[in-house]
Write a protein that holds these residues in place. Structure first.
Motif, PDB file in Angstrom:
ATOM      1  N   UNK A 266      43.411  37.213  43.246  1.00  0.00           N
ATOM      2  CA  UNK A 266      42.636  35.881  42.123  1.00  0.00           C
ATOM      3  C   UNK A 266      41.596  36.560  41.636  1.00  0.00           C
ATOM      4  N   UNK A 267      41.194  35.884  41.155  1.00  0.00           N
ATOM      5  CA  UNK A 267      40.146  36.211  40.311  1.00  0.00           C
ATOM      6  C   UNK A 267      38.358  35.767  40.439  1.00  0.00           C
ATOM      7  N   UNK A 268      38.021  36.577  41.129  1.00  0.00           N
ATOM      8  CA  UNK A 268      36.406  36.224  41.947  1.00  0.00           C
ATOM      9  C   UNK A 268      35.613  35.752  40.837  1.00  0.00           C
ATOM     10  N   UNK A 275      42.852  41.000  45.571  1.00  0.00           N
ATOM     11  CA  UNK A 275      45.190  40.563  46.058  1.00  0.00           C
ATOM     12  C   UNK A 275      44.721  39.930  47.651  1.00  0.00           C
ATOM     13  N   UNK A 276      45.326  39.053  47.643  1.00  0.00           N
ATOM     14  CA  UNK A 276      45.235  38.349  49.128  1.00  0.00           C
ATOM     15  C   UNK A 276      46.800  38.254  49.585  1.00  0.00           C
TER      16      UNK A 276
END
Length: 379
Positions: A266-268, A275-276
């Motif tokens: 996911x992009x913050x 990576x989650x």
């Protein structure tokens, strides 16, 4: 030392050529003067000056002629008229040697005037045909099936000696008819709803029985429904099912829970990525459908005159049609590769009962035909 395949092949060809080009000397040494003569003549065709072949021909031919003439003089045709066959064969060998020598200029230089007994051979063949014909007539007069078989072979042999001798063609047909065991095959007993499948498998059985001549040249099979007025059967072949089940459906379902961890990026907000790991879960159900068909065929061979059971046996058969597929609820990503393939499969309808019956009969067919072959081989 090992020979490679090419050298071995060349050696084999060389040995074959040497063998094929035999001068006939070995046949002469073992006393087979007829064979020695023919081999020597053939060798002289290929090599007209071959010394061994010339010597062999000079010795073997005259001995072969004398040997065969001795046979024609010593056999008694009054006590045993069938001796005319050996006489005809002996004259035939003399004439064959003469014909082969005349076709070889090199051989004619050795045997300048080969003898001919063509008239004697023709006479002996006619006498041989007559002897066989008379033996056939005598055998037919005994009026038994086994003697009719003997008569058939006598008449066939007579026709081989002299094609179309007297009325031998008619006699062959008559003898074979008298010698043939006639078996009337009753329809396989099944419910009417399976009559189409029954007709198909019965035609397969009949095709085997009437075309597989390894079984017996003197046994003919007839379907009762194709020859309803047939009244001259020697035996009845009866087939019925003691047990018969087609299309019995069974279903099984088994549900398991699939759990897995799936990573994703996911992009913050600040533009970086992270990576989650997500926990995913699905309830997977494996479906199995079985359609079972089985039966036990009772087969009897019955004497048509006495109603005595000559043979009885039972042949089991089974066919299981399977269909498997999968369904799920939840997150598809939790499924393993095998489960993902299974959910692509859709349930399908089982084959129609007629097709299931045909499949059920296949293992029965192999047992039935093999045992019929063994049983009728002795007839």
């Amino acid at each position: 030392m090992k020979l490679d395949s090419t050298k071995f092949l060349h050696l084999f060809i060389l040995l074959f050529i040497i063998s094929a080009c035999s001068s006939g000397k070995k046949a002469l040494q073992r006393g087979d003067y007829y064979d020695a003569t023919l081999k020597a003549v053939e060798r002289l065709r290929q090599s007209p000056n071959n010394k061994k072949a010339r010597q062999t021909l000079g010795e073997a031919y005259y001995r072969a002629v004398e040997e065969n003439l001795r046979t024609t003089r010593t056999l008694d045709t009054k006590i045993n008229p069938l001796n005319w066959e050996k006489i005809a064969e002996s004259y035939g060998r003399i004439n064959t040697m003469g014909d082969e020598i005349r076709r070889s200029p090199a051989a004619l230089r050795i045997v300048k005037n080969p003898t001919s007994y063509l008239g004697e051979e023709i006479k002996a063949k006619n006498k041989a045909a007559e002897a066989r014909y008379n033996e056939g007539v005598k055998a037919m007069a005994l009026n038994t099936r086994e003697d009719a078989k003997k008569a058939y072979y006598h008449f066939v042999k007579a026709d081989e000696w002299v094609k179309g001798y007297k009325d031998v063609a008619t006699q062959i047909t008559t003898a074979r008819e008298a010698a043939t065991l006639k078996v009337l095959v009753q329809p396989i007993q099944v419910p009417n709803s399976f009559s189409v499948g029954r007709d198909f498998v019965q035609s397969q059985v009949m095709e085997y029985l009437n075309t597989n001549r390894r079984m017996n040249d003197f046994v003919d099979f007839y379907l009762s429904w194709e020859t309803p007025n047939y009244c001259c059967a020697d035996q009845y072949l009866m087939m019925s099912f003691d047990q018969f089940t087609v299309g019995q459906v069974f279903q099984k379902e088994k549900t398991t829970t699939a759990v897995d961890s799936v990573r994703r990026s996911v992009r913050l907000d600040d533009g970086s990525s992270k990576t989650i790991t997500d926990a995913v879960k699905a309830d997977y159900t494996h479906h199995e459908q079985y359609v079972v068909s089985n039966g036990l065929l009772d087969v009897r061979v019955v004497d048509a005159k006495t109603n005595r059971i000559l043979m009885q046996d039972k042949y089991p058969g089974e066919f299981v049609w399977r269909n498997e597929w999968g369904t799920y609820q939840g997150d598809k990503r939790a499924l393993d590769d095998k489960q993902k393939e299974a959910i692509k499969v859709r349930p399908v309808a089982p084959p129609p009962p007629q097709d299931l019956f045909v499949e059920l009969f296949k293992p029965i067919y192999s047992q039935l035909t093999e045992n019929m072959r063994r049983f009728y081989r002795s007839y």
